[in-house]
Design a protein around this motif. Structure first.
Motif, PDB file in Angstrom:
ATOM      1  N   HIS A 116       0.843  -1.220   0.062  1.00  0.00           N
ATOM      2  CA  HIS A 116      -0.110  -0.003   0.059  1.00  0.00           C
ATOM      3  C   HIS A 116       0.803   1.341   0.117  1.00  0.00           C
ATOM      4  N   GLN A 117       0.327   2.376  -0.470  1.00  0.00           N
ATOM      5  CA  GLN A 117       1.177   3.330  -0.667  1.00  0.00           C
ATOM      6  C   GLN A 117       1.117   4.237   0.889  1.00  0.00           C
ATOM      7  N   ASP A 118       2.313   4.766   1.218  1.00  0.00           N
ATOM      8  CA  ASP A 118       2.134   5.489   2.560  1.00  0.00           C
ATOM      9  C   ASP A 118       3.168   6.601   2.354  1.00  0.00           C
ATOM     10  N   LEU A 119       3.257   7.407   3.514  1.00  0.00           N
ATOM     11  CA  LEU A 119       4.031   8.430   3.624  1.00  0.00           C
ATOM     12  C   LEU A 119       5.291   8.231   4.353  1.00  0.00           C
ATOM     13  N   ALA A 140       3.842   7.372   8.209  1.00  0.00           N
ATOM     14  CA  ALA A 140       2.401   7.905   8.667  1.00  0.00           C
ATOM     15  C   ALA A 140       1.451   6.603   8.882  1.00  0.00           C
ATOM     16  N   GLY A 141       1.573   5.514   8.195  1.00  0.00           N
ATOM     17  CA  GLY A 141       0.743   4.431   8.558  1.00  0.00           C
ATOM     18  C   GLY A 141      -0.738   4.434   7.724  1.00  0.00           C
ATOM     19  N   LEU A 142      -0.507   5.167   6.617  1.00  0.00           N
ATOM     20  CA  LEU A 142      -1.691   5.102   5.879  1.00  0.00           C
ATOM     21  C   LEU A 142      -1.868   4.214   4.798  1.00  0.00           C
ATOM     22  N   LYS A 143      -3.108   3.699   4.635  1.00  0.00           N
ATOM     23  CA  LYS A 143      -3.141   2.688   3.268  1.00  0.00           C
ATOM     24  C   LYS A 143      -3.879   3.710   2.239  1.00  0.00           C
ATOM     25  N   LEU A 144      -2.854   4.435   1.462  1.00  0.00           N
ATOM     26  CA  LEU A 144      -3.311   5.134   0.570  1.00  0.00           C
ATOM     27  C   LEU A 144      -3.780   4.457  -0.968  1.00  0.00           C
ATOM     28  N   SER A 145      -3.318   3.236  -0.984  1.00  0.00           N
ATOM     29  CA  SER A 145      -3.552   2.708  -2.207  1.00  0.00           C
ATOM     30  C   SER A 145      -3.424   1.091  -2.359  1.00  0.00           C
ATOM     31  N   ASN A 146      -3.878   0.413  -3.151  1.00  0.00           N
ATOM     32  CA  ASN A 146      -3.403  -1.110  -3.038  1.00  0.00           C
ATOM     33  C   ASN A 146      -2.490  -1.061  -4.311  1.00  0.00           C
ATOM     34  N   GLU A 147      -1.298  -1.717  -4.150  1.00  0.00           N
ATOM     35  CA  GLU A 147      -0.065  -1.960  -5.400  1.00  0.00           C
ATOM     36  C   GLU A 147      -0.226  -3.268  -5.379  1.00  0.00           C
ATOM     37  N   ASN A 148      -0.429  -4.023  -6.339  1.00  0.00           N
ATOM     38  CA  ASN A 148      -0.284  -5.425  -6.720  1.00  0.00           C
ATOM     39  C   ASN A 148       1.009  -5.567  -7.647  1.00  0.00           C
ATOM     40  N   GLY A 207       7.407   8.381 -13.095  1.00  0.00           N
ATOM     41  CA  GLY A 207       6.814   7.075 -13.838  1.00  0.00           C
ATOM     42  C   GLY A 207       6.265   6.209 -12.739  1.00  0.00           C
ATOM     43  N   SER A 208       6.128   6.487 -11.634  1.00  0.00           N
ATOM     44  CA  SER A 208       5.535   5.610 -10.515  1.00  0.00           C
ATOM     45  C   SER A 208       4.269   5.920 -10.321  1.00  0.00           C
ATOM     46  N   THR A 209       3.470   4.791  -9.995  1.00  0.00           N
ATOM     47  CA  THR A 209       2.007   4.992  -9.584  1.00  0.00           C
ATOM     48  C   THR A 209       1.841   6.014  -8.419  1.00  0.00           C
ATOM     49  N   SER A 210       2.647   6.183  -7.590  1.00  0.00           N
ATOM     50  CA  SER A 210       2.920   6.692  -6.339  1.00  0.00           C
ATOM     51  C   SER A 210       2.660   8.164  -6.575  1.00  0.00           C
ATOM     52  N   ALA A 211       3.389   8.891  -7.750  1.00  0.00           N
ATOM     53  CA  ALA A 211       3.415  10.062  -8.029  1.00  0.00           C
ATOM     54  C   ALA A 211       2.062  10.301  -8.680  1.00  0.00           C
ATOM     55  N   GLN A 212       1.643   9.724  -9.607  1.00  0.00           N
ATOM     56  CA  GLN A 212       0.262   9.724 -10.408  1.00  0.00           C
ATOM     57  C   GLN A 212      -0.704   9.739  -9.316  1.00  0.00           C
ATOM     58  N   ASN A 213      -0.831   8.774  -8.219  1.00  0.00           N
ATOM     59  CA  ASN A 213      -1.978   9.143  -7.190  1.00  0.00           C
ATOM     60  C   ASN A 213      -2.257  10.209  -6.484  1.00  0.00           C
ATOM     61  N   VAL A 214      -0.951  10.766  -6.222  1.00  0.00           N
ATOM     62  CA  VAL A 214      -0.876  12.208  -5.115  1.00  0.00           C
ATOM     63  C   VAL A 214      -1.602  13.172  -6.291  1.00  0.00           C
ATOM     64  N   LYS A 215      -1.230  13.223  -7.522  1.00  0.00           N
ATOM     65  CA  LYS A 215      -1.798  14.231  -8.573  1.00  0.00           C
ATOM     66  C   LYS A 215      -2.991  13.758  -8.507  1.00  0.00           C
ATOM     67  N   ASP A 216      -3.623  12.649  -8.902  1.00  0.00           N
ATOM     68  CA  ASP A 216      -4.953  12.317  -9.358  1.00  0.00           C
ATOM     69  C   ASP A 216      -6.190  12.570  -7.780  1.00  0.00           C
ATOM     70  N   GLU A 217      -5.711  11.919  -6.637  1.00  0.00           N
ATOM     71  CA  GLU A 217      -6.589  11.909  -5.831  1.00  0.00           C
ATOM     72  C   GLU A 217      -5.982  12.331  -4.273  1.00  0.00           C
ATOM     73  N   ILE A 218      -4.570  11.793  -3.965  1.00  0.00           N
ATOM     74  CA  ILE A 218      -4.356  11.869  -2.515  1.00  0.00           C
ATOM     75  C   ILE A 218      -4.185  13.390  -2.076  1.00  0.00           C
ATOM     76  N   ALA A 219      -3.365  14.181  -2.649  1.00  0.00           N
ATOM     77  CA  ALA A 219      -3.164  15.703  -2.428  1.00  0.00           C
ATOM     78  C   ALA A 219      -2.804  16.576  -3.801  1.00  0.00           C
ATOM     79  N   PRO A 220      -3.880  16.675  -4.587  1.00  0.00           N
ATOM     80  CA  PRO A 220      -3.571  17.541  -5.617  1.00  0.00           C
ATOM     81  C   PRO A 220      -3.024  18.849  -5.554  1.00  0.00           C
ATOM     82  N   LYS A 221      -3.182  19.464  -4.507  1.00  0.00           N
ATOM     83  CA  LYS A 221      -2.443  20.699  -4.044  1.00  0.00           C
ATOM     84  C   LYS A 221      -1.082  20.552  -3.590  1.00  0.00           C
ATOM     85  N   ALA A 222      -0.590  19.598  -3.435  1.00  0.00           N
ATOM     86  CA  ALA A 222       0.829  19.359  -2.789  1.00  0.00           C
ATOM     87  C   ALA A 222       1.657  19.743  -3.986  1.00  0.00           C
TER      88      ALA A 222
END
Ligand code: GLU
Length: 278
Positions: free
Chosen positions: A127-130, A215-223, A154-169
């Motif tokens: 899972h994605q975390d911080l 941080a212990g957050l499960k921000l996504s599922n990475e298979n 090129g990572s899903t981590s970067a993409q997920n931040v832009k798309d959902e987790i924190a678009p204003k980061a």
């Protein structure tokens, strides 16, 4: 008479052509490896617990163990393996170019990537975390808005931040996660985001212990899948068989314990082949 001469010359020419063809074919068969068979596998070189090049030049980590197990099932011993570094942004291209036979490099299976490459597996769910400095008060994804956040191109981590987790980061994309980690320690960035499996490996390193935390957050599922060239159906079947065997004979459990145990990483059970957790 004239005709017969012509035939003889043609015959000689034909023989010459055939033998040249035979020679070059033979040379092709032996090229590259001096006759002995080799397999080239893409991994990460800077992710402790997953894929790491040790100071003595050897390689360690869960991805390395999975890759080695597959190679053995394909008929290659450890000494037949050539390890190649495949950074996140280069994985699809490395497969398309034929630089590597397969990739085991914290490589998430996604529909976008499946347009360009195929995947065997999955062989792990993470899972994605911080990862932040010890004193940092970031506790959830939205705390990142306005903060300097590092991930990898090129990572899903970067993409997920832009798309959902924190678009204003303020997202900064580096080439590798170890560069991001240096940024967290120096204060150049406030947080590093990627898979918890990778972050736990960093946090457990002697030089970072006590300085950073997850941080212990499960921000996504990475298979995690094994990347192969698009259309390599036979190889996909062989790798899936190897992965199933790795789980059923206990080698998978042994490898996760050995590689994630030291970082105290709480791993998920082995996924079923072809079963993607969305
Ligand atoms: N698993 C994620 C990905 O494939 C992040 C880790 C990585 O970049 O290797 O993009």
């Amino acid at each position: 008479m004239k005709l017969r001469k012509f035939t003889a010359v043609t015959a000689v020419a034909l023989t010459l052509t055939l033998s040249v063809t035979a020679c070059s074919k033979k040379k092709d068969d032996n090229s590259g490896s001096g006759g002995s068979k080799k397999i080239t596998i893409g991994i990460k070189f800077d992710q402790p617990g997953l894929g790491l090049k040790e100071p003595d030049g050897s390689f360690s980590g869960f991805d390395v163990d999975v890759a080695t197990y597959i190679a053995k099932q394909l008929g290659y011993s450890t000494k037949d393996i050539e390890w190649k570094e495949t950074p996140s942004a280069d994985r699809e291209n490395a497969l398309a170019r034929g630089d590597v036979d397969y990739i085991v490099a914290s490589y998430s299976i996604t529909p976008e990537r499946e347009q360009k490459v195929d995947f065997a597996g999955p062989y792990a769910l993470v899972h994605q975390d911080l990862l932040v400095r010890k004193d940092e008060k970031i506790t959830k994804g939205t705390d990142l808005n306005g903060k300097k956040l590092c991930s990898v191109t090129g990572s899903t981590s970067a993409q997920n931040v832009k798309d959902e987790i924190a678009p204003k980061a303020q997202l900064k994309n580096y080439g590798t996660y170890s560069e991001c980690l240096d940024g967290v320690l120096s204060g150049a960035v406030d947080a590093l985001t990627t898979d918890d499996s990778i972050l736990a490996g960093y946090a457990a390193q002697d030089n970072y212990k006590g300085k950073v935390k997850l941080a212990g957050l499960k921000l996504s599922n990475e298979n995690y899948g094994v990347g192969i060239k698009k259309g390599a159906t036979k190889l996909k079947g062989q790798i899936n068989d190897a992965l199933e065997k790795m789980v059923s004979d206990g080698s998978w459990e042994k490898a996760v314990k050995a590689n994630f145990g030291p970082a105290n990483y709480k791993y998920e059970p082995a996924p079923k082949i072809g079963h993607i957790v969305k």
